[in-house]
Design an enzyme around this catalytic site. Sequence first.
Site, PDB file in Angstrom:
ATOM      1  N   ASP A 140      -5.123  13.358  15.806  1.00 59.87           N
ATOM      2  CA  ASP A 140      -5.171  13.274  14.346  1.00 59.87           C
ATOM      3  C   ASP A 140      -6.061  12.102  13.965  1.00 59.87           C
ATOM      4  OD1 ASP A 140      -4.791  12.819  11.657  1.00 59.87           O
ATOM      5  OD2 ASP A 140      -2.624  13.175  11.690  1.00 59.87           O
ATOM      6  N   LYS A 199      -9.429  13.244   4.607  1.00 59.30           N
ATOM      7  CA  LYS A 199      -9.761  12.002   3.888  1.00 59.30           C
ATOM      8  C   LYS A 199     -11.265  11.833   3.638  1.00 59.30           C
ATOM      9  CE  LYS A 199      -5.420   9.759   4.283  1.00 59.30           C
ATOM     10  NZ  LYS A 199      -4.461   9.668   5.359  1.00 59.30           N
ATOM     11  N   PHE A 249       2.534   9.263  11.633  1.00 62.54           N
ATOM     12  CA  PHE A 249       2.350   9.775  10.269  1.00 62.54           C
ATOM     13  C   PHE A 249       1.330  10.892  10.299  1.00 62.54           C
ATOM     14  CE2 PHE A 249       0.593  10.373   6.109  1.00 62.54           C
ATOM     15  CZ  PHE A 249       1.725  10.427   5.327  1.00 62.54           C
TER      16      PHE A 249
HETATM   17  C1  LIG Z   1      -3.250  10.634   5.393  1.00 62.12           C
HETATM   18  C2  LIG Z   1      -2.926  11.199   6.716  1.00 62.12           C
HETATM   19  C3  LIG Z   1      -2.489  12.533   6.866  1.00 62.12           C
HETATM   20  C4  LIG Z   1      -2.177  13.431   5.694  1.00 62.12           C
HETATM   21  O1  LIG Z   1      -3.241  13.681   4.860  1.00 62.12           O
HETATM   22  P1  LIG Z   1      -2.971  14.231   3.376  1.00 62.12           P
HETATM   23  O2  LIG Z   1      -4.343  14.560   2.860  1.00 62.12           O
HETATM   24  O3  LIG Z   1      -2.303  13.135   2.601  1.00 62.12           O
HETATM   25  O4  LIG Z   1      -2.097  15.426   3.490  1.00 62.12           O
HETATM   26  C5  LIG Z   1      -2.299  13.007   8.149  1.00 62.12           C
HETATM   27  N1  LIG Z   1      -2.504  12.226   9.228  1.00 62.12           N
HETATM   28  C6  LIG Z   1      -2.909  10.948   9.114  1.00 62.12           C
HETATM   29  C7  LIG Z   1      -3.128  10.142  10.352  1.00 62.12           C
HETATM   30  C8  LIG Z   1      -3.113  10.377   7.864  1.00 62.12           C
HETATM   31  O5  LIG Z   1      -3.476   9.092   7.756  1.00 62.12           O
END
Ligand SMILES: *Cc1c(COP(=O)(O)O)cnc(C)c1O
Length: 400
Positions: free
Chosen positions: A225, A254, A140
């Site tokens: 990520d 985040k 994700f």
């Molecule tokens: C939430 C998330 C994203 C995307 O972030 P957004 O601010 O919703 O675009 C990307 N990678 C990971 C691992 C995430 O948990």
Amino acid sequence: MITQDFIDLESEFGANNYKPLDVVLCRGEGLWVWDVEGKRYLDCLSSYSAINQGHCHPRILQAMIEQAKKLTLVSRAFRNDQLGPFYEEICKLTHSHSVLPMNSGAEAVETAIKAIRKWGYTEKRVPEGKAEIIVCDNNFHGRTLTIVGFSTEKQYKEGFGPFTPGFISIPFGDSAALEKAITPNTVGFLVEPIQGEGGVIVPPEGYLKSIREICDQNNVLLVIDEIQTGLGRTGKLFAEEHEGIQSDLTLVGKALSGGFYPISAVLSNKEVLAVFNPGDHGSTFGGNPLGCAIAREALRVLVEEDMIGNSATMGEYLMAQLKEIDSPHIKEVRGKGLLIGIELKQEAGGARRFCEVLQKEGILCKETHQHILRLAPPLLIQKENIDWALERIERVLTSS
Ligand SMILES: *Cc1c(COP(=O)(O)O)cnc(C)c1O
């Protein structure tokens, strides 16, 4: 207005792209949130880890108010006095060489993809248009078209094609698969250190070390990520530290603002970001003074209030206690720090119904995939709060 009135308004005027729990929140403080009827809940989702510092942290709030009174946005057409200090502080804290600020997590991912592709063409000398990026099954990374194009989740992409080419997906946690998938045109490997949305999937011990080595041997950039796992969530500043490695690019978002504001960043340990020349990339809001001031204070709060250490000790305690629960529904409890997944057996009837009962008990959490309950409270949680929650979680998982 009561709960149902707010829900009716949403369904009358809103797009239907979410299926939230039917709780309408109007206030938050630290670990707790309140609904419009005055009921209090322990937040065990932390807005998918964007609220690591707790709701409405007073220090971050103050920094936001102070900066909002002075200057909010100048665009990158001009400079502002928050940007340089933010760069310096985040680079020193994360041992990075350089940083590129954006807004949402997905934008940080898109930025990294652009950077490693350009690096591939200008530094690695991959033939024009041939750059390949390896990603993992069950990943994700956000919701833009390029990103959903390399998702393996059917619903994320169905009906949205055609997609950006140049991505190859391999099993997560399998370093031999990475070695096999690399070609002379591979520019990067994009991976989460623990798959959060994928169901709190922890890779085998040694995986991060081994992918670091494979990337080094093949001149492939390692892009980690940490948008969900970073900033203390797993008990370290970054999850990659559990195996003592450093990525080439690390993505954060985040909790970078403690939930006050969308701000994300690409952190670079090699000089990969140097491939960008003026005009190659940008964002109207990226690096704005309000966002920078908020992020600076959000990072200070994490460190000065020892939220990272607390995440490690409280996470260990919560996980050990959850493993003690004798429930016919639990298949496995796993995670790191305060990122914990409780996988339920198929016969349990899905995690959603347990979330709904937990809501009645005063705990908010959300299922991920069908059978996994994710627990990710703010990093300031204390033992007494955990004990309070455990009593309820145990009741719900053993009696429902
Ligand atoms: C939430 C998330 C994203 C995307 O972030 P957004 O601010 O919703 O675009 C990307 N990678 C990971 C691992 C995430 O948990």
